[in-house]
Design an enzyme around this catalytic site. Sequence first.
Site, PDB file in Angstrom:
ATOM      1  CB  THR A  65      -0.932   0.012   1.222  1.00 24.05           C
ATOM      2  OG1 THR A  65      -1.749  -1.159   1.214  1.00 24.05           O
ATOM      3  CG2 THR A  65      -1.828   1.252   1.213  1.00 24.05           C
ATOM      4  CD1 TRP A  68      -1.350   0.815  -6.034  1.00 30.32           C
ATOM      5  CD2 TRP A  68      -2.018   2.658  -4.966  1.00 30.32           C
ATOM      6  NE1 TRP A  68      -2.428   1.323  -6.711  1.00 30.32           N
ATOM      7  CE2 TRP A  68      -2.859   2.456  -6.083  1.00 30.32           C
ATOM      8  CE3 TRP A  68      -2.240   3.763  -4.155  1.00 30.32           C
ATOM      9  CZ2 TRP A  68      -3.901   3.310  -6.386  1.00 30.32           C
ATOM     10  CZ3 TRP A  68      -3.288   4.628  -4.457  1.00 30.32           C
ATOM     11  CH2 TRP A  68      -4.106   4.395  -5.556  1.00 30.32           C
ATOM     12  CG  HIS A  69      -0.321   5.910  -1.545  1.00 29.38           C
ATOM     13  ND1 HIS A  69      -0.691   4.734  -0.944  1.00 29.38           N
ATOM     14  CD2 HIS A  69      -1.439   6.671  -1.617  1.00 29.38           C
ATOM     15  CE1 HIS A  69      -1.988   4.777  -0.667  1.00 29.38           C
ATOM     16  NE2 HIS A  69      -2.465   5.926  -1.062  1.00 29.38           N
ATOM     17  N   GLY A  70       3.736   5.718  -3.989  1.00 27.79           N
ATOM     18  CA  GLY A  70       4.915   6.365  -4.547  1.00 27.79           C
ATOM     19  C   GLY A  70       6.189   5.610  -4.230  1.00 27.79           C
TER      20      GLY A  70
END
Length: 214
Positions: A65, A68-70
């Site tokens: 997670t 996934w954001h960066g």
Amino acid sequence: ALMFGFHFLENFNYPYISKSVSEFWRRWHISLGSWFRDYVYIPLGGNRVSPWLQYRNLAIVWMLTGLWHGASWTFVAWGAYYGIWIMLEKAFLGKWLEKMPVFSTVWTLVLVLVGWVFFRSETFPEAITYIQSMFVPDVIWDERASYQLVQNGVLLLVAFIAATPIPKIIGERLVVSLGRIGTTMQYGYAMLLLFLATSALVASTFNPFIYFRF
């Protein structure tokens, strides 16, 4: 989206009234959480395995997670941060929080605010400095804080109320009691929000897309 005829599933459900980190993530970005649950957590065994394997599954989900954001270590730390708290809640902390509803809400809000610092910071030193300014007595309040409170006090109050279901409850009752007039007001409110959002984007000179951080 609704004004153009698109109907989407609810993606946020008043997360800031949550009484635990686990509940927060059931309310925040519901579509993302559901995807990781269905395509990562459950295929790994979900809750149908031993406790230690459950913790392993949670660790994998939250590391992914974060990534996934960066592609940044601060995002990895942000994912690990939430993974650890959710593991602790599953182990024993959740039972304690259930017995203290008011404290658990405040506790969760503080944890979430700290988590956002890691999410928005470019480096770890930047995050640590920001967190110190939030909790260290010598720097928690100064002239700059007073200025910001004066300038944004009304906005803060509005945001505080809007983060609760109160406006929704009042709005639904008004629509029902006013009938067709209420429905017209509802669409007028949506048009007003669209206008304000568009105006804010046009007036701003720098609007980076968060996922361009990869």
